[in-house]
Scaffold this active site. Structure first.
Site, PDB file in Angstrom:
ATOM      1  N   ARG A 287      -8.662  -0.864   4.350  1.00 46.94           N
ATOM      2  CA  ARG A 287      -7.966   0.449   3.527  1.00 46.94           C
ATOM      3  C   ARG A 287      -6.381   0.142   3.545  1.00 46.94           C
ATOM      4  O   ARG A 287      -6.145   0.259   2.307  1.00 46.94           O
ATOM      5  CB  ARG A 287      -8.283   1.767   4.418  1.00 46.94           C
ATOM      6  CG  ARG A 287      -7.615   1.700   6.190  1.00 46.94           C
ATOM      7  CD  ARG A 287      -7.263   3.552   5.943  1.00 46.94           C
ATOM      8  NE  ARG A 287      -6.753   4.731   5.105  1.00 46.94           N
ATOM      9  CZ  ARG A 287      -6.378   5.551   5.805  1.00 46.94           C
ATOM     10  NH1 ARG A 287      -7.023   5.863   6.901  1.00 46.94           N
ATOM     11  NH2 ARG A 287      -6.093   5.931   4.645  1.00 46.94           N
TER      12      ARG A 287
ATOM     13  N   LEU B 132       8.291  19.129   6.812  1.00 45.61           N
ATOM     14  CA  LEU B 132       9.352  19.365   6.464  1.00 45.61           C
ATOM     15  C   LEU B 132       8.603  18.885   4.299  1.00 45.61           C
ATOM     16  O   LEU B 132       9.912  19.566   4.412  1.00 45.61           O
ATOM     17  CB  LEU B 132       9.836  17.751   6.624  1.00 45.61           C
ATOM     18  CG  LEU B 132      10.086  18.008   8.157  1.00 45.61           C
ATOM     19  CD1 LEU B 132      10.279  15.734   8.846  1.00 45.61           C
ATOM     20  CD2 LEU B 132      11.405  19.028   8.337  1.00 45.61           C
TER      21      LEU B 132
ATOM     22  N   LYS C 141       1.117  -1.410   0.068  1.00 47.16           N
ATOM     23  CA  LYS C 141       0.122   0.205  -0.053  1.00 47.16           C
ATOM     24  C   LYS C 141       1.112   1.122   0.243  1.00 47.16           C
ATOM     25  O   LYS C 141       0.382   2.147  -0.948  1.00 47.16           O
ATOM     26  CB  LYS C 141      -0.766  -0.046   0.863  1.00 47.16           C
ATOM     27  CG  LYS C 141      -1.368   1.353   1.399  1.00 47.16           C
ATOM     28  CD  LYS C 141      -2.711   1.380   2.630  1.00 47.16           C
ATOM     29  CE  LYS C 141      -1.817   1.845   3.668  1.00 47.16           C
ATOM     30  NZ  LYS C 141      -1.201   2.575   4.788  1.00 47.16           N
ATOM     31  N   ASN C 142       1.996   1.321   0.782  1.00 48.83           N
ATOM     32  CA  ASN C 142       3.050   2.896   1.066  1.00 48.83           C
ATOM     33  C   ASN C 142       3.587   2.950  -0.010  1.00 48.83           C
ATOM     34  O   ASN C 142       4.200   3.521   0.169  1.00 48.83           O
ATOM     35  CB  ASN C 142       2.908   2.346   1.871  1.00 48.83           C
ATOM     36  CG  ASN C 142       2.297   2.505   3.458  1.00 48.83           C
ATOM     37  OD1 ASN C 142       1.241   2.766   3.487  1.00 48.83           O
ATOM     38  ND2 ASN C 142       2.995   2.455   4.758  1.00 48.83           N
TER      39      ASN C 142
ATOM     40  N   CYS D 243      -4.488  12.567  12.756  1.00 53.62           N
ATOM     41  CA  CYS D 243      -5.006  11.083  13.358  1.00 53.62           C
ATOM     42  C   CYS D 243      -4.762  11.021  14.499  1.00 53.62           C
ATOM     43  O   CYS D 243      -4.104  11.457  15.398  1.00 53.62           O
ATOM     44  CB  CYS D 243      -4.883  10.262  12.205  1.00 53.62           C
ATOM     45  SG  CYS D 243      -3.157   9.730  12.313  1.00 53.62           S
TER      46      CYS D 243
ATOM     47  N   ARG E  42       0.551  14.411  13.035  1.00 58.00           N
ATOM     48  CA  ARG E  42       0.609  14.764  10.889  1.00 58.00           C
ATOM     49  C   ARG E  42       1.234  15.308  10.358  1.00 58.00           C
ATOM     50  O   ARG E  42       0.926  15.618  10.101  1.00 58.00           O
ATOM     51  CB  ARG E  42      -0.338  13.757  10.276  1.00 58.00           C
ATOM     52  CG  ARG E  42      -0.706  12.774  11.501  1.00 58.00           C
ATOM     53  CD  ARG E  42       0.386  11.099  11.372  1.00 58.00           C
ATOM     54  NE  ARG E  42       0.913  10.542  10.394  1.00 58.00           N
ATOM     55  CZ  ARG E  42      -0.051   9.234   9.463  1.00 58.00           C
ATOM     56  NH1 ARG E  42      -1.002   8.857  10.358  1.00 58.00           N
ATOM     57  NH2 ARG E  42       0.656   9.032   8.345  1.00 58.00           N
ATOM     58  N   PRO E  43       2.815  15.910  11.068  1.00 60.68           N
ATOM     59  CA  PRO E  43       2.556  17.664  10.693  1.00 60.68           C
ATOM     60  C   PRO E  43       2.950  17.405   9.398  1.00 60.68           C
ATOM     61  O   PRO E  43       3.679  16.650   8.864  1.00 60.68           O
ATOM     62  CB  PRO E  43       3.201  18.515  11.836  1.00 60.68           C
ATOM     63  CG  PRO E  43       4.450  16.858  11.849  1.00 60.68           C
ATOM     64  CD  PRO E  43       3.100  15.856  12.125  1.00 60.68           C
ATOM     65  N   ILE E  44       3.194  18.278   8.328  1.00 62.52           N
ATOM     66  CA  ILE E  44       3.773  18.346   7.007  1.00 62.52           C
ATOM     67  C   ILE E  44       4.624  19.509   6.884  1.00 62.52           C
ATOM     68  O   ILE E  44       5.065  19.957   5.429  1.00 62.52           O
ATOM     69  CB  ILE E  44       2.821  18.542   5.526  1.00 62.52           C
ATOM     70  CG1 ILE E  44       2.074  19.842   6.925  1.00 62.52           C
ATOM     71  CG2 ILE E  44       1.461  17.478   6.072  1.00 62.52           C
ATOM     72  CD1 ILE E  44       0.889  20.512   5.079  1.00 62.52           C
TER      73      ILE E  44
ATOM     74  N   ASP F 156       4.489   0.497  12.506  1.00 65.10           N
ATOM     75  CA  ASP F 156       3.199  -0.203  11.488  1.00 65.10           C
ATOM     76  C   ASP F 156       3.702  -1.583  12.308  1.00 65.10           C
ATOM     77  O   ASP F 156       2.194  -2.112  11.858  1.00 65.10           O
ATOM     78  CB  ASP F 156       3.757   0.241   9.878  1.00 65.10           C
ATOM     79  CG  ASP F 156       2.984   1.463  10.062  1.00 65.10           C
ATOM     80  OD1 ASP F 156       3.702   2.042   8.614  1.00 65.10           O
ATOM     81  OD2 ASP F 156       3.333   2.690  10.539  1.00 65.10           O
TER      82      ASP F 156
HETATM   83  C1  EPZ Z   1       4.567   6.766   6.309  1.00 63.78           C
HETATM   84  O1  EPZ Z   1       3.911   7.562   6.721  1.00 63.78           O
HETATM   85  C2  EPZ Z   1       3.466   5.434   6.250  1.00 63.78           C
HETATM   86  N1  EPZ Z   1       2.722   6.180   5.297  1.00 63.78           N
HETATM   87  C3  EPZ Z   1       3.125   5.331   7.683  1.00 63.78           C
HETATM   88  O2  EPZ Z   1       2.079   3.479   7.775  1.00 63.78           O
HETATM   89  C4  EPZ Z   1       3.875   4.659   8.253  1.00 63.78           C
HETATM   90  O3  EPZ Z   1       3.777   4.533   9.889  1.00 63.78           O
HETATM   91  C5  EPZ Z   1       5.041   5.983   8.229  1.00 63.78           C
HETATM   92  O4  EPZ Z   1       5.308   7.039   7.326  1.00 63.78           O
HETATM   93  C6  EPZ Z   1       6.097   5.860   8.732  1.00 63.78           C
HETATM   94  O5  EPZ Z   1       7.056   4.765   8.756  1.00 63.78           O
HETATM   95  C7  EPZ Z   1       2.627   6.327   4.006  1.00 63.78           C
HETATM   96  O6  EPZ Z   1       3.644   5.334   3.306  1.00 63.78           O
HETATM   97  C8  EPZ Z   1       1.151   6.483   3.022  1.00 63.78           C
HETATM   98  P1  EPZ Z   1       6.287  10.325   8.206  1.00 63.78           P
HETATM   99  P2  EPZ Z   1       3.953   8.890   6.889  1.00 63.78           P
HETATM  100  O7  EPZ Z   1       6.635  11.247   7.339  1.00 63.78           O
HETATM  101  O8  EPZ Z   1       5.073   9.705   5.053  1.00 63.78           O
HETATM  102  C9  EPZ Z   1       7.346  13.069  11.616  1.00 63.78           C
HETATM  103  C10 EPZ Z   1       0.086   2.988   8.162  1.00 63.78           C
HETATM  104  O9  EPZ Z   1      -0.311   1.972   9.103  1.00 63.78           O
HETATM  105  N2  EPZ Z   1       6.504  14.086  10.597  1.00 63.78           N
HETATM  106  O10 EPZ Z   1       7.547   8.916   8.183  1.00 63.78           O
HETATM  107  O11 EPZ Z   1       3.013  10.377   7.349  1.00 63.78           O
HETATM  108  C11 EPZ Z   1       5.685  13.055  12.054  1.00 63.78           C
HETATM  109  O12 EPZ Z   1       5.277  13.864  13.049  1.00 63.78           O
HETATM  110  C12 EPZ Z   1       0.908   3.980   8.053  1.00 63.78           C
HETATM  111  O13 EPZ Z   1      -0.011   2.421   6.337  1.00 63.78           O
HETATM  112  C13 EPZ Z   1       7.234  15.814  10.811  1.00 63.78           C
HETATM  113  O14 EPZ Z   1       7.535  16.212  11.996  1.00 63.78           O
HETATM  114  O15 EPZ Z   1       5.282   9.260   8.565  1.00 63.78           O
HETATM  115  C14 EPZ Z   1       5.837  11.628  12.439  1.00 63.78           C
HETATM  116  O16 EPZ Z   1       6.594  11.352  14.029  1.00 63.78           O
HETATM  117  C15 EPZ Z   1       0.125   4.737   9.079  1.00 63.78           C
HETATM  118  N3  EPZ Z   1       7.256  16.855   9.677  1.00 63.78           N
HETATM  119  C16 EPZ Z   1       7.279  11.507  12.457  1.00 63.78           C
HETATM  120  O17 EPZ Z   1       7.887  12.374  10.967  1.00 63.78           O
HETATM  121  C17 EPZ Z   1       6.592  16.288   8.704  1.00 63.78           C
HETATM  122  O18 EPZ Z   1       6.663  17.045   8.140  1.00 63.78           O
HETATM  123  C18 EPZ Z   1       7.064  10.106  10.557  1.00 63.78           C
HETATM  124  O19 EPZ Z   1       6.205  10.483   9.783  1.00 63.78           O
HETATM  125  C19 EPZ Z   1       6.149  14.978   8.360  1.00 63.78           C
HETATM  126  C20 EPZ Z   1       6.502  13.702   9.823  1.00 63.78           C
END
Ligand code: EPZ
Length: 420
Positions: A399, A127, A22-23, A118, A123-125, A307
């Site tokens: 999902r 970065l 999925k990811n 969620c 889940r900030p963006i 995960d």
């Molecule tokens: C991806 O989410 C996966 N989703 C998640 O899988 C997975 O848990 C996660 O990576 C970690 O491996 C998809 O690929 C669609 P991150 P993502 O950005 O990209 C912080 C599942 O179960 N962060 O690596 O959203 C954030 O707060 C889902 O399939 C910032 O601070 O994860 C978190 O603490 C759940 N600023 C950490 O990084 C940002 O701009 C990891 O988040 C982005 C993230």
């Protein structure tokens, strides 16, 4: 609302074939926005999230054909009819935000609703946006939707304060059409990043270092279409490995990549589970003697995957000894503890640590899936608990897992889906 009814189960036995990741497929479908020609994606899992991403592509004007029985999706780029991703799609699926980088690169601007948090965290963006700014874009994140624009993206260097998977993917996609060589430092190293980079390179991108903490992207004029088979889902693989362990069964997991589940394999073997990499698949046995506890700390890849945290916690409630689990990636990924405790797990939270006493006699209960992995963990616990466990909010599970109960039933699990 639909629910799963899970009965106590004997050992799971037999074979299961893992579906596409999925990811990996979600960012790869978003990347087709960059293509000037048709793309064919194979090994696609039949998931609601995939359908949502296909709706997003149609929403920006592309022609998309979904053939789930063959695991195939055809994407035919058309002239972009908008640079905005509809709010309802972002609210339905956070991964829609992965369209922002490709839209910015292809159309010179993008507007996407803020994905919001969620149950597992804020889940900030920030970065993602830091990366777009490093490529010369003007980003307005003061309101909702968030907008980014740039007449022409220019290469830049960006250090990710956290090796964010999504930020690495979004920036990598945007940088494929930026002038010059972009460097992402402290990049995420997950296999899904490598799969995306492989797809982009097939489209004519020039990406090096995907899978390491430094990714270099040399911008090109345009990207053509490509054909790509998505990697197997390492989290589905880990979930079925734990299913074999928690039921003390013997399961052959086919179409899995052992290299992608090394951390889960290592921790299962520390508990006394046997994991064999065979020609025909990964054989996981939980029936080779009593299982013991071990501790885990979730980390970015190649560390133990967040995960897999809830699924492994369910297993730890059934083995001898106390275990400590620490979630280091998300700030609120313990929602499943309350639900497991309704089944008699006796888990305590001490600061950031979850302390699992082990050897608990789990009993069936009415529990709620709080995210897709928590939902899977509750099903696995239900296979072990006396009586019947009723899992609700199963849309979370469906999902992210293709034919989850069909695969479990084929291994002997007594699990059914009922409509309320
Ligand atoms: C991806 O989410 C996966 N989703 C998640 O899988 C997975 O848990 C996660 O990576 C970690 O491996 C998809 O690929 C669609 P991150 P993502 O950005 O990209 C912080 C599942 O179960 N962060 O690596 O959203 C954030 O707060 C889902 O399939 C910032 O601070 O994860 C978190 O603490 C759940 N600023 C950490 O990084 C940002 O701009 C990891 O988040 C982005 C993230």
């Amino acid at each position: 609302m639909a629910k799963y009814l899970v009965e106590k189960n004997g050992p799971l036995r037999g074979e299961v074939a893992i579906s596409g990741a999925k990811n990996a497929v979600l960012p790869i479908l978003a990347a087709t926005i960059l293509a000037e020609g048709p793309c064919e994606i194979l090994e696609v899992p039949a998931l609601r999230d995939v359908d949502v991403m296909c709706r997003l592509l149609r929403g920006v004007g592309f022609h998309v054909e979904e053939y789930y029985e063959e695991g195939r999706i055809l994407v035919e780029p058309r002239k972009l009819t908008t640079d905005e991703v509809p709010r309802d799609l972002v609210k339905k699926m956070r991964a829609s935000f992965l369209a922002m980088g490709p839209l910015l690169a292809k159309a010179g601007q993008a507007m996407v609703a803020a994905p919001g948090g969620c149950t597992i965290g804020a889940r900030p963006i920030d970065l993602h946006l830091k990366g777009f700014r490093a490529l010369g874009a003007t980003v307005d994140d003061g309101g909702d939707p968030i907008s980014a624009r740039a007449d022409k993206l220019t290469a830049g260097k960006v250090y990710l304060d956290f090796p964010s998977v999504g930020a690495t993917e979004n920036i990598m996609m945007a940088a494929t059409l930026a002038e010059g060589v972009t460097v992402i430092e402290n990049a995420a190293e997950e296999p899904e990043i490598v799969d995306l980079a492989n797809f982009l390179n097939k489209m004519g991108a020039k990406i090096k270092g995907a899978g390491t903490d430094t990714v270099r992207i040399e911008g090109v004029q345009a990207l053509h279409g490509a054909k790509h088979a998505v990697i197997p889902d390492r989290i589905e693989t880990g979930t079925f490995m734990v299913a074999a362990a928690i039921t003390r069964g013997d399961v052959l997991i086919k179409n899995a990549l052992p290299d992608h589940v090394k951390a889960v394999t290592a921790k299962l073997m520390e508990c006394g589970v046997t994991v064999e990499d065979l020609e025909e698949g990964i054989r996981v046995r939980g029936d080779r003697g009593p299982l013991a506890s071990t501790d885990i700390k979730t980390m970015p890849y190649p560390g133990f995957p967040t995960d897999m945290q809830s699924q492994f916690m369910a297993l730890m409630t059934t083995v001898k000894g106390t275990s400590v689990i620490v979630e280091k990636v998300f700030e609120n990924r313990y929602m499943h503890i309350g639900e497991l405790n309704r089944m008699g797990a006796g888990i305590r939270i001490e600061g950031n640590n979850a302390v699992i006493p082990g050897e608990q006699r789990l009993h069936g209960a009415q529990v709620i899936a709080t995210d897709l992995r928590a939902g899977a963990a509750l099903v696995l616990a239900g296979l072990r608990a006396e009586g019947v466990t009723e899992v609700s909010e199963i849309y979370h599970i469906e999902r992210g897992y293709a034919d989850f109960i069909g695969k479990l039933q084929a291994l002997g699990a007594k699990i059914t889906k009922v409509e309320d």
